[in-house]
Design a protein around this motif. Sequence first.
Motif: not given
Length: 122
Positions: A50-51, A70-87
């Motif tokens: 969460a952010i 997790i990160s956000r772009d306030n101008a775009k009202n968008t949140v991202y979840l970058q998932m690496n090393s997935l299992k």
Amino acid sequence: QVQLVESGGGLVHTGGSLRLSCAASGRTFSISAMGWFRQAPGKEREFVAAISWSGGSTYYKDSVKGRFTISRDNAKNTVYLQMNSLKPEDTAVYYCAAGPVVGTTSGPWNYWGQGTQVTVFS
């Protein structure tokens, strides 16, 4: 009301990466936090990350720390979840959530997306 639309799920090998996006629309001024939950078959929905919308404070489930961001772009009202090393154990339907406060349970979250499937195969 707030509408949440997720994208970015898919099928990936163990060790691979995916980036989920969640775009919010509608009464977004009522949102102070956005997050991601997931639900695997036969299991309960669980908190992932969460952010906070203003200060950008982030929170993570222990098992994804160091792998997910997790990160956000306030101008775009968008949140991202970058998932690496997935299992394989990351396989689940991932849901975007929005609400007035951050919470690690479903309760505080007022709005939910439709979910996007993430499948990690070995």
